[in-house]
Write a protein that holds these residues in place. Structure first.
Motif, PDB file in Angstrom:
ATOM      1  N   ASN A   1       0.799  -1.139   0.083  1.00 37.22           N
ATOM      2  CA  ASN A   1       0.006  -0.080   0.013  1.00 37.22           C
ATOM      3  C   ASN A   1       1.005   1.296  -0.009  1.00 37.22           C
ATOM      4  N   VAL A   2       1.922   1.298   0.901  1.00 38.12           N
ATOM      5  CA  VAL A   2       2.767   2.649   0.903  1.00 38.12           C
ATOM      6  C   VAL A   2       3.397   2.589  -0.285  1.00 38.12           C
ATOM      7  N   TYR A   3       3.819   1.486  -0.504  1.00 41.34           N
ATOM      8  CA  TYR A   3       4.809   1.538  -2.006  1.00 41.34           C
ATOM      9  C   TYR A   3       4.059   2.034  -3.175  1.00 41.34           C
ATOM     10  N   PHE A   4       3.002   1.501  -3.199  1.00 43.76           N
ATOM     11  CA  PHE A   4       2.009   2.138  -4.485  1.00 43.76           C
ATOM     12  C   PHE A   4       1.940   3.499  -4.240  1.00 43.76           C
ATOM     13  N   TRP A   5       1.363   3.843  -2.959  1.00 46.26           N
ATOM     14  CA  TRP A   5       1.296   5.440  -2.818  1.00 46.26           C
ATOM     15  C   TRP A   5       2.469   6.213  -3.229  1.00 46.26           C
ATOM     16  N   ILE A   6       3.698   5.644  -2.735  1.00 47.72           N
ATOM     17  CA  ILE A   6       5.081   6.353  -3.089  1.00 47.72           C
ATOM     18  C   ILE A   6       5.247   6.272  -4.639  1.00 47.72           C
ATOM     19  N   ALA A   7       4.894   5.344  -4.996  1.00 50.54           N
ATOM     20  CA  ALA A   7       4.985   5.173  -6.587  1.00 50.54           C
ATOM     21  C   ALA A   7       4.284   6.044  -7.676  1.00 50.54           C
ATOM     22  N   CYS A   8       3.030   6.311  -6.754  1.00 43.87           N
ATOM     23  CA  CYS A   8       1.983   7.379  -7.477  1.00 43.87           C
ATOM     24  C   CYS A   8       2.628   8.613  -7.409  1.00 43.87           C
ATOM     25  N   GLU A   9       3.071   9.187  -6.183  1.00 47.83           N
ATOM     26  CA  GLU A   9       3.798  10.575  -6.045  1.00 47.83           C
ATOM     27  C   GLU A   9       5.238  10.552  -6.938  1.00 47.83           C
ATOM     28  N   ASP A  10       5.602   9.616  -7.293  1.00 49.90           N
ATOM     29  CA  ASP A  10       6.670   9.604  -8.138  1.00 49.90           C
ATOM     30  C   ASP A  10       6.463   9.952  -9.561  1.00 49.90           C
ATOM     31  N   TYR A  11       5.358   9.211  -9.756  1.00 50.69           N
ATOM     32  CA  TYR A  11       4.420   9.131 -11.127  1.00 50.69           C
ATOM     33  C   TYR A  11       4.356  10.715 -11.599  1.00 50.69           C
ATOM     34  N   LYS A  12       3.920  11.420 -10.548  1.00 46.35           N
ATOM     35  CA  LYS A  12       3.484  12.648 -10.653  1.00 46.35           C
ATOM     36  C   LYS A  12       4.603  13.717 -11.227  1.00 46.35           C
ATOM     37  N   LYS A  13       5.885  13.394 -10.709  1.00 44.14           N
ATOM     38  CA  LYS A  13       7.155  14.107 -10.981  1.00 44.14           C
ATOM     39  C   LYS A  13       7.509  13.744 -12.405  1.00 44.14           C
ATOM     40  N   THR A  14       7.101  12.693 -13.009  1.00 43.61           N
ATOM     41  CA  THR A  14       7.563  12.181 -14.295  1.00 43.61           C
ATOM     42  C   THR A  14       7.546  13.063 -15.284  1.00 43.61           C
ATOM     43  N   SER A  15       8.651  12.941 -16.448  1.00 44.78           N
ATOM     44  CA  SER A  15       8.416  13.790 -17.386  1.00 44.78           C
ATOM     45  C   SER A  15       7.464  13.194 -18.407  1.00 44.78           C
ATOM     46  N   PRO A  16       6.651  14.165 -19.159  1.00 45.55           N
ATOM     47  CA  PRO A  16       5.599  13.688 -19.939  1.00 45.55           C
ATOM     48  C   PRO A  16       6.005  12.840 -21.285  1.00 45.55           C
ATOM     49  N   SER A  17       7.150  12.655 -21.452  1.00 46.68           N
ATOM     50  CA  SER A  17       7.560  11.328 -22.361  1.00 46.68           C
ATOM     51  C   SER A  17       7.971  10.128 -21.792  1.00 46.68           C
ATOM     52  N   LYS A  18       7.993  10.027 -20.440  1.00 41.73           N
ATOM     53  CA  LYS A  18       8.016   8.937 -19.719  1.00 41.73           C
ATOM     54  C   LYS A  18       6.611   8.312 -18.917  1.00 41.73           C
ATOM     55  N   LEU A  19       5.700   9.086 -19.001  1.00 40.80           N
ATOM     56  CA  LEU A  19       4.457   8.950 -18.423  1.00 40.80           C
ATOM     57  C   LEU A  19       3.811   7.516 -18.836  1.00 40.80           C
ATOM     58  N   ALA A  20       3.750   7.437 -20.029  1.00 46.83           N
ATOM     59  CA  ALA A  20       3.126   6.174 -20.650  1.00 46.83           C
ATOM     60  C   ALA A  20       3.827   4.894 -20.100  1.00 46.83           C
ATOM     61  N   THR A  21       5.199   4.872 -20.370  1.00 46.31           N
ATOM     62  CA  THR A  21       5.898   3.548 -19.736  1.00 46.31           C
ATOM     63  C   THR A  21       5.839   3.299 -18.329  1.00 46.31           C
ATOM     64  N   LYS A  22       6.128   4.417 -17.385  1.00 41.95           N
ATOM     65  CA  LYS A  22       5.913   4.352 -16.163  1.00 41.95           C
ATOM     66  C   LYS A  22       4.577   3.932 -15.546  1.00 41.95           C
ATOM     67  N   ALA A  23       3.509   4.362 -16.294  1.00 40.79           N
ATOM     68  CA  ALA A  23       2.180   4.329 -16.019  1.00 40.79           C
ATOM     69  C   ALA A  23       1.925   2.603 -16.164  1.00 40.79           C
ATOM     70  N   LYS A  24       2.262   1.960 -17.112  1.00 44.55           N
ATOM     71  CA  LYS A  24       2.295   0.639 -17.522  1.00 44.55           C
ATOM     72  C   LYS A  24       2.933  -0.104 -16.258  1.00 44.55           C
ATOM     73  N   GLN A  25       4.255   0.398 -15.981  1.00 39.65           N
ATOM     74  CA  GLN A  25       4.996  -0.232 -14.860  1.00 39.65           C
ATOM     75  C   GLN A  25       4.155  -0.449 -13.448  1.00 39.65           C
ATOM     76  N   ILE A  26       3.489   0.930 -13.227  1.00 40.29           N
ATOM     77  CA  ILE A  26       2.975   0.841 -11.810  1.00 40.29           C
ATOM     78  C   ILE A  26       1.568  -0.087 -11.926  1.00 40.29           C
ATOM     79  N   TYR A  27       1.039  -0.063 -12.997  1.00 44.76           N
ATOM     80  CA  TYR A  27      -0.081  -0.599 -13.235  1.00 44.76           C
ATOM     81  C   TYR A  27      -0.123  -2.245 -12.956  1.00 44.76           C
ATOM     82  N   GLN A  28       1.011  -2.677 -13.573  1.00 43.62           N
ATOM     83  CA  GLN A  28       1.539  -4.155 -13.640  1.00 43.62           C
ATOM     84  C   GLN A  28       1.800  -4.505 -12.275  1.00 43.62           C
ATOM     85  N   GLN A  29       2.678  -3.565 -11.728  1.00 41.13           N
ATOM     86  CA  GLN A  29       3.056  -4.213 -10.255  1.00 41.13           C
ATOM     87  C   GLN A  29       1.972  -3.886  -9.134  1.00 41.13           C
TER      88      GLN A  29
END
Length: 205
Positions: free
Chosen positions: A90-118
């Protein structure tokens, strides 16, 4: 002993025994795997963190869950508690979401899939507890490349931790031990100050 070994100097035999001993030792204690090294590192970090928080910060953690999550030390201690309940995802997911918000637009799609799959997918290795509607909405958000695709899921997990895990966290040994350490430290300081004052008085007399 065979004749071949008997003809060798004693120093050679000793060296051979030493080498055999070292090889046996290495075979018995292999190098730790990466996972083991990570676990050791986490234990060291946790042990270090328990010595760092002061009374003021611990009191803030007790005031509200937001103080815990906004503090790096607070999150680390809280994560240690969640591990004892096997719900650290739960806390790992929350932290991953916070990190996702700081991700550059060009990397959003890749990181989003990683978080979703994880964390979000029904067969995710660290699946968090989401209802079917939120899970589906998150999936659609990822497909559309939305930078806010995890907002609802993150909020749901935050609320779950706040209303459930956080209450047990406040009553857990993790917090009680920290509070006790602070009391002991304060008592020791008080006693030291008293001794110092007595020594000053004695010196003045």
């Amino acid at each position: 002993m065979c004749k071949g070994l008997a003809t060798l100097p004693a120093t050679c035999l000793k060296s051979a025994k030493d080498i055999k001993h070292k090889i046996s030792f290495l075979l018995q204690k292999p190098e730790p795997h990466a996972a083991d090294q990570k676990e050791i590192k986490e234990k060291n970090v946790t042990a270090a963190v328990k010595r760092v928080p002061d009374a003021t910060e611990v009191e803030k953690w007790k005031e509200s869950f937001s103080h815990v999550m906004s503090s790096e030390l607070g999150r680390t201690v809280f994560t240690t508690f969640l591990k004892s309940e096997f719900s650290q995802e739960n806390v790992y997911f929350w932290i991953a979401c916070e990190d996702y918000k700081k991700t550059s637009p060009s990397k959003l799609a890749t990181k989003a899939k990683q978080i979703y799959q994880q964390y979000v997918d029904a067969d995710a290795p660290n699946e968090v507890n989401l209802d079917a509607a939120t899970r589906e909405k998150t999936r659609r958000g990822i497909e559309s490349g939305s930078p806010s695709c995890f907002d609802e899921a993150q909020k749901m997990i935050y609320t779950l931790m706040e209303k459930d895990s956080y209450r047990r966290f406040l009553k857990s040994n993790h917090i009680q031990d920290l509070c006790q350490k602070e009391k002991n430290t304060a008592q020791e300081k008080k006693e030291c100050d008293w001794v110092d004052s007595q020594q000053v008085l004695a010196g003045g007399a």
